[in-house]
Structures are given as structure tokens and as C-alpha cells.
Design an enzyme around this catalytic site. Structure first.
Site, PDB file in Angstrom:
ATOM      1  N   ARG A 107     183.287 -48.563  21.856  1.00 56.64           N
ATOM      2  CA  ARG A 107     182.995 -47.626  20.786  1.00 56.64           C
ATOM      3  C   ARG A 107     183.221 -48.339  19.448  1.00 56.64           C
ATOM      4  O   ARG A 107     183.924 -49.351  19.385  1.00 56.64           O
ATOM      5  CB  ARG A 107     183.907 -46.399  20.866  1.00 56.64           C
ATOM      6  CG  ARG A 107     183.783 -45.608  22.170  1.00 56.64           C
ATOM      7  CD  ARG A 107     184.740 -44.431  22.164  1.00 56.64           C
ATOM      8  NE  ARG A 107     184.657 -43.618  23.374  1.00 56.64           N
ATOM      9  CZ  ARG A 107     185.409 -43.799  24.461  1.00 56.64           C
ATOM     10  NH1 ARG A 107     186.332 -44.763  24.463  1.00 56.64           N
ATOM     11  NH2 ARG A 107     185.269 -43.030  25.511  1.00 56.64           N
ATOM     12  N   LYS A 117     190.222 -43.533  22.861  1.00 53.63           N
ATOM     13  CA  LYS A 117     190.668 -42.180  22.531  1.00 53.63           C
ATOM     14  C   LYS A 117     191.992 -41.858  23.229  1.00 53.63           C
ATOM     15  O   LYS A 117     192.230 -42.291  24.348  1.00 53.63           O
ATOM     16  CB  LYS A 117     189.604 -41.168  22.960  1.00 53.63           C
ATOM     17  CG  LYS A 117     188.293 -41.285  22.186  1.00 53.63           C
ATOM     18  CD  LYS A 117     187.303 -40.256  22.674  1.00 53.63           C
ATOM     19  CE  LYS A 117     185.992 -40.342  21.890  1.00 53.63           C
ATOM     20  NZ  LYS A 117     185.004 -39.342  22.391  1.00 53.63           N
ATOM     21  N   HIS A 166     176.333 -47.097  18.441  1.00 52.06           N
ATOM     22  CA  HIS A 166     176.572 -46.580  19.792  1.00 52.06           C
ATOM     23  C   HIS A 166     175.465 -46.959  20.773  1.00 52.06           C
ATOM     24  O   HIS A 166     175.645 -46.870  21.983  1.00 52.06           O
ATOM     25  CB  HIS A 166     176.722 -45.061  19.736  1.00 52.06           C
ATOM     26  CG  HIS A 166     177.826 -44.537  20.610  1.00 52.06           C
ATOM     27  ND1 HIS A 166     179.150 -44.884  20.431  1.00 52.06           N
ATOM     28  CD2 HIS A 166     177.797 -43.700  21.689  1.00 52.06           C
ATOM     29  CE1 HIS A 166     179.888 -44.270  21.351  1.00 52.06           C
ATOM     30  NE2 HIS A 166     179.100 -43.556  22.117  1.00 52.06           N
ATOM     31  N   ARG A 192     176.466 -49.595  23.333  1.00 48.85           N
ATOM     32  CA  ARG A 192     177.304 -49.042  24.400  1.00 48.85           C
ATOM     33  C   ARG A 192     176.424 -48.354  25.454  1.00 48.85           C
ATOM     34  O   ARG A 192     176.591 -48.580  26.647  1.00 48.85           O
ATOM     35  CB  ARG A 192     178.295 -48.054  23.791  1.00 48.85           C
ATOM     36  CG  ARG A 192     179.179 -47.297  24.781  1.00 48.85           C
ATOM     37  CD  ARG A 192     180.164 -46.442  23.986  1.00 48.85           C
ATOM     38  NE  ARG A 192     180.806 -45.422  24.794  1.00 48.85           N
ATOM     39  CZ  ARG A 192     181.900 -45.611  25.530  1.00 48.85           C
ATOM     40  NH1 ARG A 192     182.470 -46.799  25.569  1.00 48.85           N
ATOM     41  NH2 ARG A 192     182.431 -44.616  26.214  1.00 48.85           N
ATOM     42  N   HIS A 240     185.564 -43.385  30.277  1.00 46.68           N
ATOM     43  CA  HIS A 240     185.393 -41.942  30.445  1.00 46.68           C
ATOM     44  C   HIS A 240     186.516 -41.379  31.321  1.00 46.68           C
ATOM     45  O   HIS A 240     186.982 -42.041  32.247  1.00 46.68           O
ATOM     46  CB  HIS A 240     184.051 -41.632  31.110  1.00 46.68           C
ATOM     47  CG  HIS A 240     182.877 -41.852  30.212  1.00 46.68           C
ATOM     48  ND1 HIS A 240     181.594 -42.020  30.669  1.00 46.68           N
ATOM     49  CD2 HIS A 240     182.799 -41.944  28.846  1.00 46.68           C
ATOM     50  CE1 HIS A 240     180.773 -42.192  29.652  1.00 46.68           C
ATOM     51  NE2 HIS A 240     181.486 -42.154  28.535  1.00 46.68           N
ATOM     52  N   TYR A 274     173.975 -40.960  32.323  1.00 45.68           N
ATOM     53  CA  TYR A 274     173.159 -42.175  32.271  1.00 45.68           C
ATOM     54  C   TYR A 274     172.198 -42.236  33.457  1.00 45.68           C
ATOM     55  O   TYR A 274     171.048 -42.652  33.317  1.00 45.68           O
ATOM     56  CB  TYR A 274     174.048 -43.413  32.247  1.00 45.68           C
ATOM     57  CG  TYR A 274     174.853 -43.538  30.986  1.00 45.68           C
ATOM     58  CD1 TYR A 274     174.265 -43.978  29.802  1.00 45.68           C
ATOM     59  CD2 TYR A 274     176.203 -43.191  30.945  1.00 45.68           C
ATOM     60  CE1 TYR A 274     174.996 -44.075  28.625  1.00 45.68           C
ATOM     61  CE2 TYR A 274     176.943 -43.281  29.774  1.00 45.68           C
ATOM     62  CZ  TYR A 274     176.337 -43.722  28.625  1.00 45.68           C
ATOM     63  OH  TYR A 274     177.058 -43.807  27.460  1.00 45.68           O
TER      64      TYR A 274
END
Length: 219
Positions: free
Chosen positions: A51, A76, A142, A145, A168, A177
Site C-alpha cells: 500500500r 493497517k 494502488h 498492488r 488481508h 481479484y
């Protein structure tokens, strides 16, 4: 809480094909200092599927440039993950660090004032080369990625492994995806078509059963 959420349409994930990615990278002049920095930035963003904020937070000390090169990303929720990178990316990073004379505790990418890079700065770099290209797509940070995730999926890497690379929490997030990748859908359809067309159907197989033939003749 019992009221279901309203169904909304989801935008398709924007990503670059391998040829489009190569076209984009070839626009960057690596003979200049800034050009090498920009090239290193894009390659690392793609190779690590990081990210933007994860790239901004990187320091030289987060790189492991030995026989098994990797980069540690801080994502995150203050979670971190180690992502293997290719030897080509490793060599590129080593040349970049040497050229810019970076020590272990400096940010890997920074502005002219040596301060930490910003999202605005990264976006400006990405858009600069996107505007020079003839790629008719909205290329933003992005995208690299997304592109990495798609290319890994096309290479046969499992969704679980891609989930771990992307950071994730759930594989359900990663499944988007697989739902978006039209090439995988095309391959699946062609595989079914090829397998069904290869089935040999024995013609007039009822002819071998005389009792069925007699019943048919008596109708």
C-alpha cells in the site's frame, strides 16, 4: 441490525497487464538520479504489492538484501508482514541505496528535504509517467498492488498465499481479484469446452441391444 445492507454495484479493479506494466516502466529514464528513484519506487510497489502508506513508512532497515531478499511492511492496525522480493529488485535497491548514500535508519523514499515522502508526492510521481504513456487506464499508486495480485493469480498462486502477501484479514477480500480477472474466466470456459468436446459419443449404441430395437420397431 437486522436490516440488510442495500446492494450496490462494485467498480472493477483497475490493473495493468504484463505488457502495460513493461510499457510504463520503460518510460522511466534510469540514467538520472530521480529517474532511478522513481523506477525503484514503482518496481518495489509492484513486487511487494505494498500500500502507499506502507511504502512511505519504509526505512532502509526494513530491507533484507541477502540470498533470500525480502521487505518488512507495516500495514493497517500496526501489523507487519515480510514479503519476499526478486533478486532483480534486490539489485535495484542496492544500487539505489548506494547512489543516494542512505543509512539504515533513513526513509527509503523521501523528498528533496530528506523528509518522509507523502501520498501526494508518490501520486505525483506515478501520474507523471502515466500521462506520458498511451495506456488508457486510470493509473494511480494502488494500481501496482492490484496488478501484482492479478499476475500472481494468473500464475497459479493460491488465494490464501495472495491474501498473506496483500495483508488481508480474510481471504474473502482477496476473492474479488478472482471475480474480476477475465483471463481466468476465459481459461475456465475454454477448459470446460475443450474437455467436453473431447468426449467421444458412441453413435447408435442402442443398435447393440436387439431388445430395444425390437421395441422401437413395434411402436
Amino acid at each position: 441490525m437486522a436490516i440488510p445492507a442495500k446492494k450496490t454495484s462494485h467498480k472493477e479493479i483497475a490493473f495493468l497487464s504484463q505488457s502495460e506494466l513493461n510499457t510504463y516502466l520503460n518510460l522511466i529514464d534510469t540514467n538520472s538520479r530521480k529517474g532511478l528513484r522513481d523506477y525503484t519506487l514503482v518496481v518495489l510497489m509492484y513486487d511487494s504489492a505494498a500500500r502507499v502508506q506502507e511504502i512511505i513508512n519504509l526505512s532502509v532497515n526494513d530491507l533484507k538484501l541477502d540470498e533470500k531478499p525480502s521487505v518488512t511492511l507495516y500495514g493497517k492496525g500496526n501489523k507487519y508482514r515480510s514479503i519476499p522480493i526478486t533478486n532483480n529488485t534486490k539489485e535495484l535497491l542496492m544500487n539505489y541505496i548506494k547512489l543516494f548514500n542512505l543509512n539504515n535508519f533513513e526513509y527509503l523514499f523521501s523528498g528533496n528535504d530528506k523528509k518522509q515522502a507523502t501520498t501526494k508526492m508518490i501520486t505525483h510521481i506515478i501520474k507523471k509517467y502515466a500521462n506520458k504513456s498511451n495506456i488508457n487506464k486510470n493509473i494511480h499508486p494502488h494500481v501496482f498492488r492490484h496488478s501484482r495480485a492479478m499476475h500472481l493469480l494468473e500464475a497459479g498462486i493460491s488465494l490464501v498465499d495472495i491474501r498473506d502477501i496483500l495483508g488481508h484479514v480474510s481471504v474473502t477480500t482477496t476473492e474479488i481479484y478472482a471475480k474480476t480477472n477475465i483471463e481466468l474466466k476465459r481459461k475456465a470456459i475454454l477448459d470446460v469446452y475443450d474437455s467436453s468436446s473431447s468426449i467421444e459419443v458412441e453413435e447408435n449404441c442402442w443398435n447393440k441391444d436387439t431388445s430395444i430395437l425390437e421395441e422401437l420397431l413395434d411402436l
